[in-house]
Design an enzyme around this catalytic site. Structure first.
Site, mmCIF file in Angstrom:
data_model
loop_
_atom_site.group_PDB
_atom_site.id
_atom_site.type_symbol
_atom_site.label_atom_id
_atom_site.label_comp_id
_atom_site.label_asym_id
_atom_site.label_seq_id
_atom_site.Cartn_x
_atom_site.Cartn_y
_atom_site.Cartn_z
ATOM 1 N N HIS A 1 -9.292 -9.572 0.621
ATOM 2 C CA HIS A 1 -9.161 -11.049 0.608
ATOM 3 C C HIS A 1 -10.276 -11.891 -0.157
ATOM 4 O O HIS A 1 -9.960 -12.748 -0.550
ATOM 5 C CB HIS A 1 -9.015 -11.324 2.008
ATOM 6 C CG HIS A 1 -7.956 -10.772 3.030
ATOM 7 N ND1 HIS A 1 -7.998 -10.550 4.317
ATOM 8 C CD2 HIS A 1 -6.893 -10.071 2.548
ATOM 9 C CE1 HIS A 1 -6.808 -10.160 4.829
ATOM 10 N NE2 HIS A 1 -6.210 -9.736 3.787
ATOM 11 N N SER B 1 -1.427 -9.125 0.764
ATOM 12 C CA SER B 1 -2.296 -10.568 1.208
ATOM 13 C C SER B 1 -3.318 -10.911 0.282
ATOM 14 O O SER B 1 -3.720 -12.104 0.277
ATOM 15 C CB SER B 1 -3.095 -9.897 2.551
ATOM 16 O OG SER B 1 -3.791 -8.795 2.599
#
Length: 401
Positions: free
Chosen positions: A197, A145
């Site tokens: 992230h 991610s």
């Protein structure tokens, strides 16, 4: 009446059509992550602390392999499914713009820079004198991610869209899209790596603003990779997209491999890199005395036309000139001739770009989406009729799906 084959196609046929539309590198990453997860599930491997990104282990034992193992492994079925479903549209779009080899190098670069940023920020926050958070260096991060967040930023910048839809519920300004996703995921899901992230977003912006230009090879590097005999089987695959050639549109950061002295490179590019921090979006035209950029574009083997276009000839000639000349040395007669040829080809290329923009405006006026119209027109080498056929076929596939 003859039955409609598209509408009556079964689920396996539609899945096969969907999978065949995914380019080579994107589908390869999806397969690799899926196979790794299945193997871990079959053999019962769950020692993720050995392969996740753990800042304390990287710093104390220099376990650099965690930079990349943490990207390829996933913790659950929903984890790998969600990441791969998010990767497919992003990777497909970027691979068609950049080319397969360039996208693979970009993923490697993003995985590396994300890990370095993660490591740096984790230790700065953990050991700052004002409010230390020591647990941050012991957090174990895993999954693709972080790279996906970087690709979201890059794809949003290249597409030029002004707004993005968040889960189909509401639209937000495109420049805030990645940040809003970052906040939403923290509230909607558990065990989400905020720092992982965040570092992905920062790497994406650093790439789009040109801060990684010195780390990016020139077009000749990708041409040599594509020409390796060991990769001939991969290059011949239908989903493999060449990095060189094709129609240039948008703007990709790349480092022009000049032979100038290091001091000259620093003095000329320092101000350019500083100015790139300003979040402005424009397409710069190559001027006399400047180093032009050469983004690779979607061009597969077997595409129509064997003769190079004027834009391709200009790009290759520029690359050869930059590889063989030194700005500090006096130009020879041959180099003067090459420079004059480059200027003439640049004028032809500018006219071709104007024609490309005009045809693109016509396609947009026919209610085609801008990004899809750009990709189709690029794949058609500027031929509007072929581009319309590509767009119509895509609309039929979407309707059938």
């Amino acid at each position: 009446m003859r039955p409609n084959i598209i509408t009556e196609a079964g689920i396996p046929t539609r899945l096969n059509q969907w999978w065949s539309s995914i380019p080579f590198v994107t589908s390869g990453v999806v397969l690799m992550c899926g196979v790794i997860y299945l193997l871990c599930l079959l053999i019962g491997y769950d020692s993720y602390a050995e392969i996740c990104f753990l800042p304390s282990a990287v710093a104390s034992h220099f376990q650099v392999y965690r930079f990349y193992t943490s990207v390829l492994f996933h913790g659950s079925l929903l984890h790998v499914l969600f990441n791969m479903l998010a990767l497919v549209p992003l990777g497909t779009e970027l691979e068609r713009i950049m080319g397969s080899v360039r996208l693979l190098f970009l993923m490697f670069l993003l995985a590396t820079t994300n890990a370095i940023l993660h490591l740096t920020i984790a230790f700065l926050v953990a050991y700052n004198p004002l409010y230390p958070v020591p647990n941050l260096v012991n957090e174990c991060s895993i999954g693709f991610s972080g790279v996906i967040f970087s690709m979201i930023v890059i794809e949003t910048s290249l597409s030029g869209v002004q707004s993005r839809s968040v889960f189909g519920l509401f639209n937000v300004p495109a420049k805030w899209y990645a940040w809003i996703l970052l906040v939403l995921f923290q509230f909607l899901a558990r065990n989400i790596s905020l720092l992982g992230h965040l570092c992905g977003i920062l790497s994406g912006f650093a790439y789009t603003y040109g801060l990684f230009n010195y780390l990016l090879p020139g077009p000749s590097f990708y041409s040599k990779i594509e020409g390796l005999p060991a990769l001939s089987v991969c290059v011949r695959r239908p989903g493999f997209i060449m990095c060189t050639g094709g129609t240039t549109y948008g703007q990709l950061p790349t480092y022009s491999n000049t032979s100038a002295a290091p001091s000259a490179l620093i003095s000329e590019n320092f101000l350019r890199n500083i100015s790139s921090w300003m979040p402005s979006r424009h397409t710069a035209t190559a001027q006399e005395g400047e180093d032009p950029r050469f983004p690779g574009r979607a061009r597969t083997l077997g595409s129509a036309g064997t003769e190079p276009t004027a834009r391709e000839a200009s790009a290759h000639l520029h690359a050869r000139l930059l590889d063989n000349t030194t700005p500090s040395d006096p130009l020879t007669n041959t180099q003067h001739t090459a420079v004059n040829t480059v200027r003439a080809d640049a004028t032809v290329a500018a006219e071709q770009v104007d024609t490309f923009d005009e045809e693109l405006k016509k396609l947009i006026g026919m209610d085609f989406e801008k990004t899809q119209a750009e990709v189709a027109l690029a794949a058609a080498d500027g031929d509007p009729n072929v581009a319309i056929e590509i767009l119509m076929s895509q609309q039929k596939q979407q309707c059938a799906a």
